[in-house]
Write a protein that holds these residues in place. Structure first.
Motif, short mmCIF file in Angstrom:
data_model
loop_
_atom_site.label_atom_id
_atom_site.label_comp_id
_atom_site.label_asym_id
_atom_site.label_seq_id
_atom_site.Cartn_x
_atom_site.Cartn_y
_atom_site.Cartn_z
N LEU A 1 0.78 -0.88 -0.13
CA LEU A 1 0.32 -0.24 0.10
C LEU A 1 1.33 0.91 0.21
N VAL A 2 0.87 2.18 -1.12
CA VAL A 2 1.45 3.58 -0.70
C VAL A 2 0.58 4.53 0.20
N ARG A 3 1.49 5.60 0.93
CA ARG A 3 1.00 6.65 1.66
C ARG A 3 -0.17 6.98 1.17
N ASP A 4 -1.64 7.18 1.69
CA ASP A 4 -3.02 7.99 1.04
C ASP A 4 -3.16 7.11 0.19
N PHE A 5 -3.70 5.76 0.01
CA PHE A 5 -3.42 4.99 -0.56
C PHE A 5 -5.90 5.25 -0.92
N THR A 6 -5.92 4.50 -1.73
CA THR A 6 -7.34 4.30 -1.89
C THR A 6 -8.28 3.05 -1.10
N LEU A 7 -8.36 3.10 -0.77
CA LEU A 7 -9.26 1.42 0.67
C LEU A 7 -10.08 1.06 -0.30
N TRP B 1 -4.40 -13.87 1.58
CA TRP B 1 -3.95 -12.25 1.60
C TRP B 1 -2.89 -11.77 2.87
N GLN B 2 -2.23 -11.31 2.40
CA GLN B 2 -0.97 -10.27 3.76
C GLN B 2 -1.27 -9.37 3.30
N ILE B 3 -1.12 -8.25 3.69
CA ILE B 3 -0.53 -6.91 3.59
C ILE B 3 1.03 -6.88 3.86
N LEU B 4 1.30 -6.33 3.59
CA LEU B 4 3.12 -5.95 3.68
C LEU B 4 3.46 -4.25 4.65
N GLY B 5 3.97 -4.65 5.02
CA GLY B 5 5.27 -3.92 5.70
C GLY B 5 5.86 -3.62 6.78
N GLU B 6 6.16 -2.30 7.02
CA GLU B 6 7.14 -2.71 8.74
C GLU B 6 6.20 -2.26 9.69
N ARG B 7 6.73 -3.59 10.38
CA ARG B 7 5.97 -4.03 11.56
C ARG B 7 5.50 -2.91 12.46
N GLY B 8 3.95 -2.57 12.98
CA GLY B 8 4.12 -1.61 14.00
C GLY B 8 3.80 0.07 13.13
N LEU B 9 3.67 -0.06 12.03
CA LEU B 9 3.97 1.25 11.40
C LEU B 9 2.46 1.70 10.60
N PRO B 10 1.73 1.66 10.77
CA PRO B 10 0.37 2.25 10.37
C PRO B 10 0.05 2.66 8.84
N ILE B 11 -0.49 2.17 7.88
CA ILE B 11 -0.60 2.63 6.37
C ILE B 11 -2.23 3.39 6.13
N ARG B 12 -2.28 5.08 6.16
CA ARG B 12 -2.96 5.64 6.58
C ARG B 12 -3.43 5.70 5.21
N SER B 13 -4.38 5.60 4.57
CA SER B 13 -5.57 5.48 3.24
C SER B 13 -6.08 7.04 3.21
N GLY C 1 -2.71 1.79 -5.34
CA GLY C 1 -2.59 3.32 -5.78
C GLY C 1 -3.12 3.99 -4.61
N GLY C 2 -3.23 5.23 -5.01
CA GLY C 2 -4.31 6.07 -4.05
C GLY C 2 -3.38 7.53 -4.65
N LEU C 3 -3.36 9.28 -3.62
CA LEU C 3 -3.00 10.24 -4.03
C LEU C 3 -1.86 10.41 -5.10
N LEU C 4 -2.47 10.83 -6.26
CA LEU C 4 -0.63 11.11 -7.33
C LEU C 4 -0.46 12.29 -6.59
#
Length: 336
Positions: free
Chosen positions: A9-15, A42-54, A79-82
């Motif tokens: 998920l990119v930052r500010d991804f579309t939900l 399915w899994q959402i990958l990322g740095e553990r403990g760090l939330p990803i903002r939509s 993707g999200g906001l360009l």
């Protein structure tokens, strides 16, 4: 074994594309509505403990740390906001590039196509981009064969979709290929969709020609909307649709009661009108963006068909803003 999907998920991804894609897999992959991960995982990958903002402000926590891309059948970029400066983190970037090197299937939802294209992972591929972003995409990534006349595109080990409910249709494609049409239809019905659409269905078009009904006319209008600055001929449009020019002209006459050229001009002028109303771009720049060679030609054609000059139309929309100022006070930024 279950087919596995890893989501980056990119930052500010579309939900909505994320949830529709996962829910299609979830509903299709088990009996009833029990949500067991039988056929798909399915899994959402990322740095553990760090939330990803939509983009809507909701935050998600990763469910798994970034590891080996070959643990998954499909890597999905949401993707999200360009934002030209907004890229994946170094760890996610390395993961994505390793996936490409090792031949793992890579999918982009919504503006995730911009992310893949920035890394050169769509060069030489067909790609589906939303009609809303197609002009910017083509200008930025000329080596990608981008189109905006379908809901999604699968080209070898790259998949892209326009976003929104198109994400459910693309997920339905993977369901159909893996476990068959009945499971895909089941998911669509539970999601209250009339069906899972295929890659030959077209994106919804604007409200300028709501009476368009055939696939050929709808696709032609989308090609026109995505080719405003660098205009294309009616013969080129017909060739892209695999129909004759005469057949395309007949369909336009039946459905819209105008010729393709007249419809194309209406689309270009409608876009020019929206730019005049919503931006401060110079008149000549707006004409150029809408396929006119110079400001004089643009102004003449605009007045002939809209009834006012571009300058007069802009002044009409600027006038309400002036009502709030004190009498005798010059408007901020007023042109002399």
């Amino acid at each position: 074994m279950a087919k596995t999907f890893a989501f980056l998920l990119v930052r500010d991804f579309t939900l909505s594309p994320l949830s529709l894609f996962i829910d299609t897999l979830r509903l299709a992959g088990d009996e009833g509505d029990r949500s067991r991960r039988v056929e798909f995982d399915w899994q959402i990958l990322g740095e553990r403990g760090l939330p990803i903002r939509s983009s809507c402000g909701i935050e998600l926590l990763p469910t798994r740390a970034i590891g080996d891309p070959e643990d998954f059948d499909n890597i999905v970029i949401v993707g999200g906001l360009l934002d030209p400066q907004q890229n994946l983190s170094q760890e996610k970037e390395a993961f994505l590039l390793r996936a490409a090197e090792r031949g793992v299937h890579i999918t982009a939802l919504c503006t995730g196509s911009f992310v893949l294209a920035r890394y050169g992972l769509l060069n030489g591929y067909d790609a589906c981009v939303s009609w809303f972003h197609i002009k910017d995409f083509r200008q930025s990534f000329p080596d990608v064969r981008a189109q905006a006349d379908g809901l999604y595109c699968v080209d070898r080990k790259r998949s892209t979709c326009a976003g929104g409910t198109g994400a459910a249709d693309l997920a339905g494609y993977f369901v159909l290929k893996s476990i068959g049409p009945r499971a895909a239809e089941k998911a669509a019905k539970i999601l209250v969709m009339d069906r899972i659409r295929n890659s030959y269905d077209v994106q919804p078009i604007g409200d300028l020609f709501p009476e368009a009904s055939s696939r050929a006319v709808k696709r032609a209008l989308l090609l026109m909307e995505s080719s405003l600055q660098e205009t294309i001929t009616v013969s080129d449009i017909a060739a892209k649709l695999n129909v004759s020019r005469r057949q395309l002209e007949r369909l336009f006459a039946i459905e819209l009661e105008v010729s393709p050229m007249a419809a194309y001009l209406a689309v270009r002028l409608q876009y020019a009108k929206s730019l005049l109303e919503a931006t401060d771009l110079q008149i000549g720049e707006i004409g150029f963006r809408c396929g006119f060679g110079n400001a004089g030609h643009f102004s003449r054609v605009f007045r002939q068909h809209i009834g006012v000059t571009p300058t007069d139309l802009r002044n009409q929309y600027a006038a309400p803003k002036d009502r709030s100022r004190e009498p005798g006070t010059p408007a901020s930024g007023q042109r002399q």
